[in-house]
Structure formats: structure tokens, C-alpha cells
Design a protein around this motif. Structure first.
Motif, PDB file in Angstrom:
ATOM      1  N   MET A  32       0.653  -1.134  -0.052  1.00  0.00           N
ATOM      2  CA  MET A  32       0.010  -0.104   0.147  1.00  0.00           C
ATOM      3  C   MET A  32       0.724   1.405  -0.050  1.00  0.00           C
ATOM      4  SD  MET A  32      -2.776   1.357   2.892  1.00  0.00           S
ATOM      5  CE  MET A  32      -4.294   0.350   2.107  1.00  0.00           C
ATOM      6  N   LYS A  44      -8.889   2.657   1.542  1.00  0.00           N
ATOM      7  CA  LYS A  44      -8.609   1.818   2.652  1.00  0.00           C
ATOM      8  C   LYS A  44      -9.380   2.563   3.884  1.00  0.00           C
ATOM      9  CE  LYS A  44      -4.753   5.338   3.382  1.00  0.00           C
ATOM     10  NZ  LYS A  44      -5.568   6.116   4.509  1.00  0.00           N
ATOM     11  N   LEU A  45      -9.493   1.784   4.814  1.00  0.00           N
ATOM     12  CA  LEU A  45     -10.461   2.298   6.091  1.00  0.00           C
ATOM     13  C   LEU A  45      -9.630   1.786   7.307  1.00  0.00           C
ATOM     14  CD1 LEU A  45     -14.122   1.605   5.106  1.00  0.00           C
ATOM     15  CD2 LEU A  45     -13.181   3.661   5.406  1.00  0.00           C
ATOM     16  N   CYS A  46      -9.107   0.850   7.360  1.00  0.00           N
ATOM     17  CA  CYS A  46      -8.455   0.495   8.781  1.00  0.00           C
ATOM     18  C   CYS A  46      -6.842   0.959   8.978  1.00  0.00           C
ATOM     19  CB  CYS A  46      -8.703  -0.901   9.135  1.00  0.00           C
ATOM     20  SG  CYS A  46      -7.656  -2.021   7.892  1.00  0.00           S
ATOM     21  N   GLY A  55      -5.178  -4.857   8.616  1.00  0.00           N
ATOM     22  CA  GLY A  55      -5.753  -5.756   7.584  1.00  0.00           C
ATOM     23  C   GLY A  55      -7.379  -6.288   7.741  1.00  0.00           C
ATOM     24  N   SER A  56      -8.078  -5.109   8.440  1.00  0.00           N
ATOM     25  CA  SER A  56      -9.627  -5.707   8.890  1.00  0.00           C
ATOM     26  C   SER A  56     -10.431  -5.460   8.115  1.00  0.00           C
ATOM     27  CB  SER A  56      -9.781  -5.531  10.129  1.00  0.00           C
ATOM     28  OG  SER A  56      -9.760  -3.809  10.369  1.00  0.00           O
ATOM     29  N   CYS A  57     -10.308  -4.031   7.219  1.00  0.00           N
ATOM     30  CA  CYS A  57     -11.489  -3.922   6.462  1.00  0.00           C
ATOM     31  C   CYS A  57     -11.599  -4.421   5.192  1.00  0.00           C
ATOM     32  CB  CYS A  57     -11.336  -2.310   6.385  1.00  0.00           C
ATOM     33  SG  CYS A  57     -10.199  -1.800   4.951  1.00  0.00           S
ATOM     34  N   ARG A  58     -10.363  -5.017   4.653  1.00  0.00           N
ATOM     35  CA  ARG A  58     -10.518  -5.738   3.440  1.00  0.00           C
ATOM     36  C   ARG A  58     -10.904  -4.748   2.237  1.00  0.00           C
ATOM     37  NH1 ARG A  58      -7.392  -8.885   5.085  1.00  0.00           N
ATOM     38  NH2 ARG A  58      -7.373 -10.134   3.354  1.00  0.00           N
ATOM     39  N   LEU A  59     -10.519  -3.526   1.998  1.00  0.00           N
ATOM     40  CA  LEU A  59     -10.855  -2.650   1.221  1.00  0.00           C
ATOM     41  C   LEU A  59      -9.846  -2.339   0.373  1.00  0.00           C
ATOM     42  CD1 LEU A  59     -13.459  -0.972   0.575  1.00  0.00           C
ATOM     43  CD2 LEU A  59     -12.602   0.750   1.792  1.00  0.00           C
ATOM     44  N   CYS A  60      -8.524  -2.832   0.546  1.00  0.00           N
ATOM     45  CA  CYS A  60      -7.063  -2.419   0.205  1.00  0.00           C
ATOM     46  C   CYS A  60      -6.800  -3.478  -0.666  1.00  0.00           C
ATOM     47  CB  CYS A  60      -6.098  -1.823   1.049  1.00  0.00           C
ATOM     48  SG  CYS A  60      -5.702  -3.169   2.115  1.00  0.00           S
ATOM     49  N   ALA A  72      -4.541  -8.288   1.217  1.00  0.00           N
ATOM     50  CA  ALA A  72      -4.614  -6.930   1.607  1.00  0.00           C
ATOM     51  C   ALA A  72      -3.121  -6.099   1.551  1.00  0.00           C
ATOM     52  CB  ALA A  72      -4.947  -6.913   2.985  1.00  0.00           C
ATOM     53  N   CYS A  74      -2.063  -3.477   2.696  1.00  0.00           N
ATOM     54  CA  CYS A  74      -1.628  -2.955   3.768  1.00  0.00           C
ATOM     55  C   CYS A  74      -0.721  -3.827   4.609  1.00  0.00           C
ATOM     56  CB  CYS A  74      -2.523  -2.079   4.857  1.00  0.00           C
ATOM     57  SG  CYS A  74      -3.906  -3.535   5.272  1.00  0.00           S
TER      58      CYS A  74
HETATM   59 FE1  FES Z   1      -8.020  -2.210   5.866  1.00  0.00          FE
HETATM   60 FE2  FES Z   1      -5.944  -2.708   4.524  1.00  0.00          FE
HETATM   61  S1  FES Z   1      -6.680  -0.821   4.718  1.00  0.00           S
HETATM   62  S2  FES Z   1      -7.390  -4.096   5.362  1.00  0.00           S
END
Ligand code: FES
Length: 258
Positions: A32, A44-46, A55-60, A72, A74
Motif C-alpha cells: 500500500m 482503505k479504511l483501517c 488488515g481488517s477492512c478488506r478494502l485495500c 490486503a 496494507c
Molecule cells: Fe484495511 Fe488494508 S486498509 S485491510
């Protein structure tokens, strides 16, 4: 500029390709952050510059040639010769699906929310092109009020006990940024995540505890880290987001008041 994850400290440089751009970063850097160094923004969110990747939001999610799945970015470190893709059709669909799930469990009150215009969830919904949500909204507060016993209304109640900020669990996306800020920035360990699934929430102690009665020292690290209006300064709720901010750091803690 937010690079997504903290900088790696290494003399050894690693060269990789992200969306066709070659970039060299210190060994240990996340994919990232390497993408960001190359001028590419991955949703990204987390993840934040300040906190260890979680690595919790799974957006990246990204695709890496020669590797299965969509890791992920990140939490994935760079490797020599790595070829990364961040904007494929598959990734866009996956991110949109993830955002749909977040929005299906979030109040749709953006116009009256104190964080309107300063909300990362709102920004990311726009960034991934989310226009419709296929899932029925889950009103956790409604469930709490009408629960047959498995959800404690107090569990989902807004906590306004702290003199400086409020905590509204209905807006929490459980990214854990506040919990990690409390631990990594302040070293207080006052917060944790309790419950599972739709009933998970940030907790400042036992279920009946409030922020005021917890170990929270009101440093504000959690409020600064929150990407939504879950943890919101009372001054922002009362008079709106300030147009300018001055950051100062005193000897009491290293958070930096703004
Ligand atoms: Fe949330 Fe990578 S920014 S999993």
C-alpha cells in the motif's frame, strides 16, 4: 499526505512495479505504501500512517502477478520484482461489495451527521463508486429496542459521559483504529472490541462501563483515529468542523492536540 502504513526503516531498497509504474522503497514497506509512493491511492479504511497495519477492512485488496488470491496491500510487504495491480475490474467489484456491507449496517444520516464532509466511510463509498446497496439495512438500534433478550440496549446506547467526545456505536465499522491508537499511541489499553458480527462494538471496559468510568485518560488519540463519527468531539458536534487547526504536543502525551 497519508501513505497508509508507517514507513519502514531499512537501508536495503526493493524495486517493484505498481500499475505499470516502477517504484523503489525500503525493505519491509507495505505494498500500500509503495503504491502511494508511486502516486497511486489504494482505497482503505483501517490503515493509517500512524498505526501498525491491521488488515481488517478488506478494502485495500490488490492482485499480485504469480500469487493466488487478492491480498490486503496494507499487510503485504513488498518483494523484489513484484508486479502489483490495484485497479482491475475484479478488485473494483470486490471493493464495492465490501463497501455495500459496511453501508448496510450504517445509519444513512450523512446530511445531519457531524462528520459529513469529513468522514472516510463517506469518502470511500464515493471512491469505489458505490451508488446502490442491495442488502436490507440492519438497524441495530431497532433490534436492541425490540430484542428478545440477546442484545442489550445499553450495549448499543450512545455514550456521552466523556466531557470532550461522544461514542456512538451505531456508526462504528469496527476497524479497530481507536483501539490501536489507545494502545500504540497512548499506551493506555483502555479500549477493546467485544461481541461478534453485527453486535461487535468498541468497549471501554465491561458492558455497563462508560468512557468516563473506564481507564480512558481523554487524550483524544481514539477520536483522531476514528474514520467515521463514532468517536466525535463535542465541540465539532456543537459548532462544526473547524476551518483551521493548530497541532500542539505537550509532555503529558505524544498524541498532539488539535
Ligand atoms: Fe484495511 Fe488494508 S486498509 S485491510
Amino acid at each position: 499526505r497519508d501513505f497508509g502504513t508507517p514507513a519502514a526503516r531499512s537501508e536495503k531498497m526493493i524495486t517493484l512495479t505498481v500499475d505499470g509504474f516502477e517504484v523503489s522503497v525500503p525493505e519491509g514497506t507495505s505494498v500500500m505504501r509503495a503504491a502511494s509512493e508511486a502516486g497511486i491511492s489504494v482505497p482503505k479504511l483501517c490503515a493509517t500512517d500512524m498505526l501498525d497495519a491491521f488488515g481488517s477492512c478488506r478494502l485495500c485488496l490488490v492482485e499480485i502477478e504469480g500469487r493466488a488470491g487478492t491480498p490486503a496491500s496494507c499487510t503485504t510487504p513488498v518483494a523484489p520484482g513484484m508486479v502489483v495491480h490495484t485497479q482491475t475490474g475484479k478488485l473494483k467489484d470486490l471493493r464495492k461489495g465490501v463497501m455495500e456491507l459496511y453501508i448496510s449496517d450504517h445509519p444513512l444520516d450523512c446530511l445531519t451527521c457531524a462528520a459529513n464532509g469529513d468522514c472516510e466511510l463517506q469518502d470511500m463509498a464515493g471512491a469505489v463508486g458505490l451508488r446502490d446497496v442491495r442488502y436490507e439495512a440492519v438497524d441495530t438500534h431497532f433490534r436492541a429496542r425490540n430484542a428478545g433478550g440477546d442484545v442489550n440496549p445499553q450495549w448499543l446506547a450512545k455514550d456521552e459521559s466523556n466531557p470532550y467526545f461522544t461514542y456512538d456505536p451505531s456508526k462504528c465499522i469496527v476497524c479497530s483504529r481507536c483501539v490501536r491508537a489507545c494502545e500504540e499511541v497512548q499506551g493506555t489499553f483502555a479500549l477493546t472490541i467485544e461481541g461478534r458480527g453485527f453486535d461487535s462494538r468498541v468497549s471501554a471496559g465491561m458492558m455497563s462501563d462508560t468512557f468516563l468510568s473506564s481507564d480512558c485518560v481523554s487524550c483524544g488519540a481514539c477520536v483522531q483515529a476514528c474514520p467515521t463519527a463514532t468517536l466525535q468531539e463535542k465541540s465539532v458536534i456543537e459548532i462544526g468542523t473547524p476551518e483551521r487547526a493548530v497541532v500542539t504536543t505537550c509532555a503529558y502525551c505524544g498524541v498532539g492536540c488539535s
